[in-house]
Scaffold this active site. Structure first.
Site, PDB file in Angstrom:
ATOM      1  N   LEU A  14      47.856  44.651  56.479  1.00  5.92           N
ATOM      2  CA  LEU A  14      47.635  46.212  56.357  1.00  5.92           C
ATOM      3  C   LEU A  14      46.911  46.765  57.920  1.00  5.92           C
ATOM      4  O   LEU A  14      47.381  47.748  58.341  1.00  5.92           O
ATOM      5  CB  LEU A  14      47.008  46.741  55.202  1.00  5.92           C
ATOM      6  CG  LEU A  14      46.926  48.362  55.114  1.00  5.92           C
ATOM      7  CD1 LEU A  14      48.060  48.862  54.495  1.00  5.92           C
ATOM      8  CD2 LEU A  14      45.697  48.652  54.437  1.00  5.92           C
ATOM      9  N   ALA A  15      46.106  45.862  58.183  1.00  3.93           N
ATOM     10  CA  ALA A  15      45.265  46.418  59.314  1.00  3.93           C
ATOM     11  C   ALA A  15      46.093  46.399  60.689  1.00  3.93           C
ATOM     12  O   ALA A  15      46.101  47.380  61.402  1.00  3.93           O
ATOM     13  CB  ALA A  15      43.859  45.561  59.439  1.00  3.93           C
ATOM     14  N   ALA A  45      46.275  42.521  47.401  1.00  2.10           N
ATOM     15  CA  ALA A  45      45.118  43.343  47.174  1.00  2.10           C
ATOM     16  C   ALA A  45      45.463  44.202  45.683  1.00  2.10           C
ATOM     17  O   ALA A  45      46.762  44.760  45.909  1.00  2.10           O
ATOM     18  CB  ALA A  45      44.594  43.963  48.112  1.00  2.10           C
ATOM     19  N   GLN A  46      44.741  43.990  44.426  1.00  2.03           N
ATOM     20  CA  GLN A  46      45.369  44.788  43.565  1.00  2.03           C
ATOM     21  C   GLN A  46      44.491  46.026  43.053  1.00  2.03           C
ATOM     22  O   GLN A  46      45.243  47.043  43.127  1.00  2.03           O
ATOM     23  CB  GLN A  46      44.971  43.728  42.326  1.00  2.03           C
ATOM     24  CG  GLN A  46      45.806  42.416  42.160  1.00  2.03           C
ATOM     25  CD  GLN A  46      45.363  41.608  40.984  1.00  2.03           C
ATOM     26  OE1 GLN A  46      44.373  41.825  40.379  1.00  2.03           O
ATOM     27  NE2 GLN A  46      46.260  40.534  40.639  1.00  2.03           N
ATOM     28  N   GLY A  47      43.223  46.005  43.186  1.00  8.96           N
ATOM     29  CA  GLY A  47      42.345  47.272  42.912  1.00  8.96           C
ATOM     30  C   GLY A  47      42.868  48.589  43.690  1.00  8.96           C
ATOM     31  O   GLY A  47      43.227  49.305  42.963  1.00  8.96           O
ATOM     32  N   GLY A  48      42.827  48.506  44.765  1.00 12.65           N
ATOM     33  CA  GLY A  48      43.017  49.886  45.481  1.00 12.65           C
ATOM     34  C   GLY A  48      42.162  50.157  46.762  1.00 12.65           C
ATOM     35  O   GLY A  48      41.889  49.339  47.065  1.00 12.65           O
ATOM     36  N   GLU A 114      35.478  50.512  39.983  1.00  8.65           N
ATOM     37  CA  GLU A 114      35.211  48.837  39.992  1.00  8.65           C
ATOM     38  C   GLU A 114      33.719  48.941  40.422  1.00  8.65           C
ATOM     39  O   GLU A 114      32.856  49.949  40.232  1.00  8.65           O
ATOM     40  CB  GLU A 114      35.864  48.225  41.240  1.00  8.65           C
ATOM     41  CG  GLU A 114      37.462  48.377  40.972  1.00  8.65           C
ATOM     42  CD  GLU A 114      38.302  47.730  42.020  1.00  8.65           C
ATOM     43  OE1 GLU A 114      38.214  46.537  42.348  1.00  8.65           O
ATOM     44  OE2 GLU A 114      39.249  48.498  42.545  1.00  8.65           O
ATOM     45  N   ASP A 210      42.107  32.239  61.554  1.00 10.82           N
ATOM     46  CA  ASP A 210      42.480  32.158  62.925  1.00 10.82           C
ATOM     47  C   ASP A 210      41.773  33.182  63.936  1.00 10.82           C
ATOM     48  O   ASP A 210      41.531  32.603  65.158  1.00 10.82           O
ATOM     49  CB  ASP A 210      44.166  32.367  62.862  1.00 10.82           C
ATOM     50  CG  ASP A 210      44.667  31.234  62.006  1.00 10.82           C
ATOM     51  OD1 ASP A 210      44.329  30.483  61.880  1.00 10.82           O
ATOM     52  OD2 ASP A 210      45.807  31.950  61.634  1.00 10.82           O
ATOM     53  N   HIS A 231      34.842  36.319  44.216  1.00 13.27           N
ATOM     54  CA  HIS A 231      35.312  37.209  43.356  1.00 13.27           C
ATOM     55  C   HIS A 231      35.015  36.999  41.907  1.00 13.27           C
ATOM     56  O   HIS A 231      35.472  35.475  41.543  1.00 13.27           O
ATOM     57  CB  HIS A 231      37.035  37.640  43.406  1.00 13.27           C
ATOM     58  CG  HIS A 231      37.406  38.723  42.520  1.00 13.27           C
ATOM     59  ND1 HIS A 231      37.510  38.747  41.136  1.00 13.27           N
ATOM     60  CD2 HIS A 231      37.731  39.910  43.172  1.00 13.27           C
ATOM     61  CE1 HIS A 231      37.823  40.154  40.806  1.00 13.27           C
ATOM     62  NE2 HIS A 231      37.986  40.677  42.020  1.00 13.27           N
ATOM     63  N   ARG A 280      29.705  43.004  43.035  1.00 11.90           N
ATOM     64  CA  ARG A 280      30.489  41.772  42.712  1.00 11.90           C
ATOM     65  C   ARG A 280      29.634  40.638  42.978  1.00 11.90           C
ATOM     66  O   ARG A 280      29.609  39.561  42.269  1.00 11.90           O
ATOM     67  CB  ARG A 280      31.585  41.886  43.786  1.00 11.90           C
ATOM     68  CG  ARG A 280      32.770  41.023  43.504  1.00 11.90           C
ATOM     69  CD  ARG A 280      33.956  41.370  44.407  1.00 11.90           C
ATOM     70  NE  ARG A 280      34.714  42.380  43.911  1.00 11.90           N
ATOM     71  CZ  ARG A 280      35.921  42.756  44.610  1.00 11.90           C
ATOM     72  NH1 ARG A 280      36.123  42.410  45.692  1.00 11.90           N
ATOM     73  NH2 ARG A 280      36.665  43.881  44.375  1.00 11.90           N
ATOM     74  N   HIS A 341      36.751  35.239  48.158  1.00  9.79           N
ATOM     75  CA  HIS A 341      37.566  36.181  47.949  1.00  9.79           C
ATOM     76  C   HIS A 341      37.756  36.990  49.293  1.00  9.79           C
ATOM     77  O   HIS A 341      38.941  37.455  49.605  1.00  9.79           O
ATOM     78  CB  HIS A 341      37.287  37.125  47.049  1.00  9.79           C
ATOM     79  CG  HIS A 341      37.887  38.468  46.845  1.00  9.79           C
ATOM     80  ND1 HIS A 341      39.300  38.378  46.366  1.00  9.79           N
ATOM     81  CD2 HIS A 341      37.693  39.844  46.830  1.00  9.79           C
ATOM     82  CE1 HIS A 341      39.754  39.673  46.421  1.00  9.79           C
ATOM     83  NE2 HIS A 341      38.887  40.366  46.617  1.00  9.79           N
ATOM     84  N   ARG A 376      30.474  43.194  49.827  1.00 11.26           N
ATOM     85  CA  ARG A 376      31.241  44.354  50.188  1.00 11.26           C
ATOM     86  C   ARG A 376      31.325  45.175  48.805  1.00 11.26           C
ATOM     87  O   ARG A 376      31.708  44.354  47.983  1.00 11.26           O
ATOM     88  CB  ARG A 376      32.803  44.044  50.423  1.00 11.26           C
ATOM     89  CG  ARG A 376      33.814  44.850  50.542  1.00 11.26           C
ATOM     90  CD  ARG A 376      35.143  44.578  51.059  1.00 11.26           C
ATOM     91  NE  ARG A 376      35.780  43.335  50.437  1.00 11.26           N
ATOM     92  CZ  ARG A 376      36.501  43.639  49.324  1.00 11.26           C
ATOM     93  NH1 ARG A 376      36.898  44.844  48.871  1.00 11.26           N
ATOM     94  NH2 ARG A 376      37.065  42.693  48.799  1.00 11.26           N
ATOM     95  N   SER A 381      37.970  47.593  51.481  1.00 12.24           N
ATOM     96  CA  SER A 381      38.451  46.737  52.568  1.00 12.24           C
ATOM     97  C   SER A 381      39.765  47.471  53.102  1.00 12.24           C
ATOM     98  O   SER A 381      40.149  47.633  54.513  1.00 12.24           O
ATOM     99  CB  SER A 381      38.547  45.418  52.221  1.00 12.24           C
ATOM    100  OG  SER A 381      39.394  45.145  50.862  1.00 12.24           O
TER     101      SER A 381
END
Ligand code: SIN
Length: 500
Positions: A14-15, A45-48, A114, A210, A231, A280, A341, A376, A381
């Site tokens: 995504l980034a 990524a699940q949460g959102g 969350e 990397d 996680h 978390r 995670h 976090r 994220s």
């Protein structure tokens, strides 16, 4: 082949993809993906994505304070302020790029909660497939941007530096065959996480640190590597041999699931007033403690009091995956255990994504913006990817014309062997799980660091022009940085828990 671009982006999660799209189309961009663009951590990524959409100053302030609280106040408040302030624009930008977030029948966004959040402020897409929809949607936009050239199955090996130690591109290996320099005025690291450093992770296994390895070898500042987030609820499956663990989103606890130990007792009240909605780090450490006290290796998520048909609609990915394992949400207990995670530290950057090395930027999980502190806050994220990706692109768009085109370089020849480094990877994962996991000791960390120094020396002595070699090198260097930073921080804070 002489490849020369204005901007080189290493990593197509995504980034990386968002930043590529935000670069002024008058500039040429080379976007490289180690595998295919459909293979990144962001996809998992699940949460959102956390974003306070209300203009109520109390709610905006609360996203700021929740982030600091989750990070034990080791966050950079300026970076957190920047993140929260730009959240609405980030969502608007994603929507303008065609990303759809789940809505109710009145076309209002459905928001979930969350751990560590005081309010429901997490937007999601496809129920529990937010990363997949956001990344896939953005990836489709690449075709509409002729200034972006996508190179898949291409691994960046090392950053190229000129005599003044400015980054002028990277050496790459395309489809395990073509070893070439890619020259660029600026280079952006967007390589994602470090999950493969550990024996068990929710990450895609191509996450081998990397960007952190390359930046470290180029002399960039790397910060806060001791803060590895575990996680709390990866699916526990005794028969599993694969290192990647299936994630059971924290949003499930946000919708009412709770944790019970092997004796079928709820336990979070012993650890935090917010129970299952604690940050978390607290929940993972609590589960670790329960597993230790009950001589076992997992606990359970209990959804038996929740409506199975609601769970199926709200969490289709999780529901279907569990069903394939003969676990029925809303009826059966779900065995879970914590695992690696997210890395809260990384390549140090300022608010524009600039690293300590000239013409080198970093975005996403690879970067250390200071937003996360010691732990976090959930679903910050994806927001960080967009807000800081945009900031980096803005900075590059403003400064690129003043940066000279680098001269092409000739790469040093390297030998090529068929080694696969599997024993080395296993050894790193075993040591890191045992000694650099949720609970750490000085002895365990020292032992691991010394072992890693031995591996690193051996790798340095025998370079090898393969993806496997460079991944092994990046794993060793990333693991070394984690243990080294974890040894330096002698107190316990956030995700870093030292018992001596
Ligand atoms: C989850 O859905 O539990 C993970 C989301 C995140 O890592 O923020």
């Amino acid at each position: 082949m002489n490849r020369s671009y204005d901007v080189l982006i290493i990593g197509a999660g995504l980034a990386g993809v968002y930043t590529a799209l935000a670069i002024d189309p008058k500039y040429t961009v080379c976007l490289i993906a180690k595998e295919s663009v459909s293979h990144s951590n962001s996809m998992l990524a699940q949460g959102g994505i956390a974003a306070e959409l209300s203009d109520d100053p109390i709610r905006l302030d609360s996203h700021f304070h929740d982030t600091l609280k989750a990070g034990s106040n080791l966050n950079n408040p300026e970076a957190v302020h920047f993140l929260v302030k730009n959240a609405q624009d980030a969502i608007a930008s994603l929507v303008s790029l065609g990303i759809q977030f789940d809505k109710d029948e009145h076309q209002r966004y459905l928001l979930t909660q969350e751990g560590g959040h005081s309010y429901r402020r997490i937007l999601h897409s496809g129920g529990d497939a937010s990363g997949y929809h956001a990344t896939k949607g953005l990836t489709q936009q690449i075709n509409l941007h002729p200034n972006i050239e996508l190179l898949e199955e291409t691994i960046a090996l090392d950053l190229l530096l000129d005599a003044s130690k400015r980054v002028i591109g990277a050496s790459v290996l395309i489809r395990d065959a073509d070893y070439e320099p890619i020259m660029a005025k600026v280079t952006i690291l967007a390589t994602g996480g470090i999950g493969s450093v550990y024996g068990a992770t929710t990450n895609d296994l191509s996450a081998t640190g990397d960007g952190i390895g390359m930046a470290f070898r180029a002399g960039a500042n790397i910060e806060d590597m001791e803060f590895v987030q575990f996680h709390p609820t990866a699916l526990y499956d005794e028969s599993q041999t694969e290192r990647r663990r299936f994630l059971i989103s924290e949003a499930l606890r946000g919708e009412g699931a709770y944790l019970i130990n092997i004796e079928k007792q709820r336990f979070m009240s012993k650890y935090h007033p917010r129970l299952e909605m604690a940050p978390r780090d607290i929940v993972s450490q609590a589960i670790y403690r329960e597993m230790y006290d009950t001589w076992t290796d997992h606990v359970y998520l209990d959804t038996r009091h929740l409506d199975p048909s609601y769970l199926e609609t709200r969490f289709p990915t999780i529901f279907n995956h569990l069903q394939s394992k003969h676990i029925h949400m809303g009826k059966d207990l779900i065995p879970v255990a914590p695992c690696e995670h997210f890395i809260c530290g990384g390549v140090a950057v300022d608010l524009n994504g600039e690293t300590s090395v000239k013409n080198l930027y970093a975005v996403g999980e690879t970067a250390h913006t200071g937003v996360h502190g010691a732990n976090r806050l959930a679903s910050n994220s994806l927001l960080e990817c967009v807000v800081f990706g945009q900031a980096a692109a803005n900075r590059i768009n403003q400064t690129l014309e003043h940066i000279p085109i680098p001269h092409p370089v000739v790469l040093a020849e390297l030998p090529n062997y068929h080694y696969n480094y599997k024993p080395l990877r296993k050894k790193i994962g075993d040591y890191m799980d045992e000694y650099a996991g949720i609970v750490r000791t000085k002895e365990g960390l020292s032992l691991t660091r010394t072992m890693l120094e031995g591996l690193r020396d051996s790798l340095y002595k025998a370079p090898n022009l393969t993806r496997y070699y460079y991944e092994a090198l990046n794993l060793v260097e990333t693991a070394w940085l984690i243990t080294d930073h974890a040894l330096t921080r002698e107190d316990s804070v956030g995700c870093h828990f030292r018992i001596n």
